[in-house]
Design a protein around this motif. Structure first.
Motif, PDB file in Angstrom:
ATOM      1  N   PHE A 157      35.514 -89.819  59.845  1.00  0.00           N
ATOM      2  CA  PHE A 157      35.930 -90.134  61.211  1.00  0.00           C
ATOM      3  C   PHE A 157      36.833 -89.041  61.768  1.00  0.00           C
ATOM      4  CE2 PHE A 157      39.276 -91.978  63.899  1.00  0.00           C
ATOM      5  CZ  PHE A 157      38.512 -92.389  64.979  1.00  0.00           C
ATOM      6  N   PHE A 158      37.842 -88.643  60.995  1.00  0.00           N
ATOM      7  CA  PHE A 158      38.770 -87.628  61.492  1.00  0.00           C
ATOM      8  C   PHE A 158      38.130 -86.247  61.552  1.00  0.00           C
ATOM      9  CE2 PHE A 158      42.098 -90.770  60.408  1.00  0.00           C
ATOM     10  CZ  PHE A 158      42.748 -90.779  61.635  1.00  0.00           C
ATOM     11  N   ALA A 159      37.148 -85.968  60.703  1.00  0.00           N
ATOM     12  CA  ALA A 159      36.471 -84.669  60.734  1.00  0.00           C
ATOM     13  C   ALA A 159      35.612 -84.531  61.986  1.00  0.00           C
ATOM     14  CB  ALA A 159      35.616 -84.498  59.485  1.00  0.00           C
ATOM     15  N   GLU A 160      35.047 -85.649  62.463  1.00  0.00           N
ATOM     16  CA  GLU A 160      34.179 -85.602  63.633  1.00  0.00           C
ATOM     17  C   GLU A 160      34.909 -85.877  64.938  1.00  0.00           C
ATOM     18  OE1 GLU A 160      31.118 -88.399  62.763  1.00  0.00           O
ATOM     19  OE2 GLU A 160      30.230 -87.152  61.203  1.00  0.00           O
ATOM     20  N   LEU A 161      36.175 -86.176  64.869  1.00  0.00           N
ATOM     21  CA  LEU A 161      36.963 -86.514  66.050  1.00  0.00           C
ATOM     22  C   LEU A 161      37.272 -85.262  66.867  1.00  0.00           C
ATOM     23  CD1 LEU A 161      38.362 -89.054  67.266  1.00  0.00           C
ATOM     24  CD2 LEU A 161      40.420 -88.350  66.084  1.00  0.00           C
ATOM     25  N   PRO A 162      37.037 -85.290  68.177  1.00  0.00           N
ATOM     26  CA  PRO A 162      37.381 -84.119  69.003  1.00  0.00           C
ATOM     27  C   PRO A 162      38.902 -83.957  69.105  1.00  0.00           C
ATOM     28  CG  PRO A 162      36.498 -85.892  70.370  1.00  0.00           C
ATOM     29  CD  PRO A 162      36.390 -86.335  68.954  1.00  0.00           C
ATOM     30  N   THR A 163      39.309 -82.806  69.571  1.00  0.00           N
ATOM     31  CA  THR A 163      40.738 -82.487  69.641  1.00  0.00           C
ATOM     32  C   THR A 163      41.500 -83.482  70.507  1.00  0.00           C
ATOM     33  OG1 THR A 163      40.167 -80.151  69.409  1.00  0.00           O
ATOM     34  CG2 THR A 163      42.378 -80.665  70.178  1.00  0.00           C
ATOM     35  N   TRP A 164      40.935 -83.855  71.648  1.00  0.00           N
ATOM     36  CA  TRP A 164      41.637 -84.789  72.526  1.00  0.00           C
ATOM     37  C   TRP A 164      41.818 -86.148  71.858  1.00  0.00           C
ATOM     38  CZ3 TRP A 164      39.128 -89.226  73.702  1.00  0.00           C
ATOM     39  CH2 TRP A 164      37.741 -89.239  73.604  1.00  0.00           C
ATOM     40  N   GLY A 165      40.947 -86.480  70.898  1.00  0.00           N
ATOM     41  CA  GLY A 165      41.074 -87.743  70.180  1.00  0.00           C
ATOM     42  C   GLY A 165      42.332 -87.789  69.335  1.00  0.00           C
ATOM     43  N   PHE A 166      42.703 -86.643  68.741  1.00  0.00           N
ATOM     44  CA  PHE A 166      43.946 -86.577  67.968  1.00  0.00           C
ATOM     45  C   PHE A 166      45.146 -86.839  68.871  1.00  0.00           C
ATOM     46  CE2 PHE A 166      41.245 -84.027  65.106  1.00  0.00           C
ATOM     47  CZ  PHE A 166      41.478 -84.726  63.928  1.00  0.00           C
ATOM     48  N   PHE A 167      45.093 -86.286  70.084  1.00  0.00           N
ATOM     49  CA  PHE A 167      46.195 -86.510  71.020  1.00  0.00           C
ATOM     50  C   PHE A 167      46.285 -87.980  71.439  1.00  0.00           C
ATOM     51  CE2 PHE A 167      45.549 -81.905  71.763  1.00  0.00           C
ATOM     52  CZ  PHE A 167      46.820 -81.481  71.387  1.00  0.00           C
ATOM     53  N   VAL A 168      45.129 -88.609  71.618  1.00  0.00           N
ATOM     54  CA  VAL A 168      45.127 -90.034  71.980  1.00  0.00           C
ATOM     55  C   VAL A 168      45.717 -90.872  70.853  1.00  0.00           C
ATOM     56  CG1 VAL A 168      43.633 -92.014  72.463  1.00  0.00           C
ATOM     57  CG2 VAL A 168      43.224 -89.842  73.607  1.00  0.00           C
ATOM     58  N   ILE A 169      45.295 -90.603  69.628  1.00  0.00           N
ATOM     59  CA  ILE A 169      45.821 -91.352  68.482  1.00  0.00           C
ATOM     60  C   ILE A 169      47.314 -91.093  68.313  1.00  0.00           C
ATOM     61  CG2 ILE A 169      45.721 -91.531  65.966  1.00  0.00           C
ATOM     62  CD1 ILE A 169      42.693 -91.083  66.209  1.00  0.00           C
ATOM     63  N   ALA A 170      47.735 -89.839  68.476  1.00  0.00           N
ATOM     64  CA  ALA A 170      49.157 -89.510  68.373  1.00  0.00           C
ATOM     65  C   ALA A 170      49.942 -90.209  69.484  1.00  0.00           C
ATOM     66  CB  ALA A 170      49.367 -88.003  68.447  1.00  0.00           C
ATOM     67  N   GLY A 171      49.378 -90.287  70.679  1.00  0.00           N
ATOM     68  CA  GLY A 171      50.052 -90.975  71.781  1.00  0.00           C
ATOM     69  C   GLY A 171      50.203 -92.464  71.525  1.00  0.00           C
ATOM     70  N   ILE A 172      49.174 -93.078  70.955  1.00  0.00           N
ATOM     71  CA  ILE A 172      49.253 -94.498  70.622  1.00  0.00           C
ATOM     72  C   ILE A 172      50.320 -94.735  69.561  1.00  0.00           C
ATOM     73  CG2 ILE A 172      47.989 -96.395  69.532  1.00  0.00           C
ATOM     74  CD1 ILE A 172      45.461 -95.261  70.933  1.00  0.00           C
ATOM     75  N   ALA A 173      50.346 -93.877  68.534  1.00  0.00           N
ATOM     76  CA  ALA A 173      51.353 -94.020  67.476  1.00  0.00           C
ATOM     77  C   ALA A 173      52.761 -93.815  68.037  1.00  0.00           C
ATOM     78  CB  ALA A 173      51.073 -93.031  66.351  1.00  0.00           C
ATOM     79  N   PHE A 174      52.935 -92.807  68.892  1.00  0.00           N
ATOM     80  CA  PHE A 174      54.253 -92.548  69.482  1.00  0.00           C
ATOM     81  C   PHE A 174      54.683 -93.701  70.382  1.00  0.00           C
ATOM     82  CE2 PHE A 174      56.940 -90.672  72.836  1.00  0.00           C
ATOM     83  CZ  PHE A 174      57.982 -90.225  72.032  1.00  0.00           C
ATOM     84  N   SER A 175      53.744 -94.249  71.145  1.00  0.00           N
ATOM     85  CA  SER A 175      54.055 -95.379  72.010  1.00  0.00           C
ATOM     86  C   SER A 175      54.506 -96.592  71.184  1.00  0.00           C
ATOM     87  CB  SER A 175      52.829 -95.744  72.845  1.00  0.00           C
ATOM     88  OG  SER A 175      53.073 -96.887  73.613  1.00  0.00           O
ATOM     89  N   GLY A 176      53.817 -96.854  70.085  1.00  0.00           N
ATOM     90  CA  GLY A 176      54.215 -97.952  69.210  1.00  0.00           C
ATOM     91  C   GLY A 176      55.591 -97.731  68.626  1.00  0.00           C
ATOM     92  N   TYR A 177      55.887 -96.497  68.232  1.00  0.00           N
ATOM     93  CA  TYR A 177      57.205 -96.162  67.702  1.00  0.00           C
ATOM     94  C   TYR A 177      58.296 -96.410  68.739  1.00  0.00           C
ATOM     95  CZ  TYR A 177      61.143 -93.266  66.279  1.00  0.00           C
ATOM     96  OH  TYR A 177      62.401 -92.812  65.990  1.00  0.00           O
ATOM     97  N   LYS A 178      58.053 -95.975  69.968  1.00  0.00           N
ATOM     98  CA  LYS A 178      59.053 -96.164  71.025  1.00  0.00           C
ATOM     99  C   LYS A 178      59.259 -97.644  71.357  1.00  0.00           C
ATOM    100  CE  LYS A 178      60.974 -93.201  72.789  1.00  0.00           C
ATOM    101  NZ  LYS A 178      62.259 -92.631  72.402  1.00  0.00           N
ATOM    102  N   VAL A 179      58.184 -98.450  71.279  1.00  0.00           N
ATOM    103  CA  VAL A 179      58.319 -99.886  71.521  1.00  0.00           C
ATOM    104  C   VAL A 179      59.215-100.509  70.461  1.00  0.00           C
ATOM    105  CG1 VAL A 179      57.063-102.077  71.432  1.00  0.00           C
ATOM    106  CG2 VAL A 179      56.198-100.210  72.811  1.00  0.00           C
TER     107      VAL A 179
END
Length: 87
Positions: free
Chosen positions: A29-51
């Motif tokens: 999954f991570f090998a086939e994920l485009p670059t913008w997908g990493f940013f989306v996942i990182a944004g979701i993780a960061f948002s959860g952390y801030k919550v």
């Protein structure tokens, strides 16, 4: 201490993924994920952390406010006892 818990959590998640046989699927999954997908996942993780961080801050603020109000109440009771001559 937070880094230790983070490391422990990553190890447990890896162990569970490997135990269930999903480790290969996750790697694919991570090998086939485009670059913008990493940013989306990182944004979701960061948002959860801030919550979580905001919730903990709110709890701390509420405890401090309750403690201050409790001190005001105790002081009023003591002043009333002194006024009545009971103390």
């Amino acid at each position: 201490m937070r880094a230790v818990w983070l490391f422990f959590g990553i190890v447990v998640i890896y162990f569970l993924l490997h135990l269930m046989g999903w480790a290969g699927g996750v790697v694919t999954f991570f090998a086939e994920l485009p670059t913008w997908g990493f940013f989306v996942i990182a944004g979701i993780a960061f948002s959860g952390y801030k919550v979580v961080q905001g919730v903990l801050e709110d709890k701390r603020t509420d405890r401090e406010f309750i403690e201050q109000e409790g001190q005001v109440y105790i002081r009023r009771i003591e002043e009333e006892r002194k006024r009545r001559g009971l103390l």
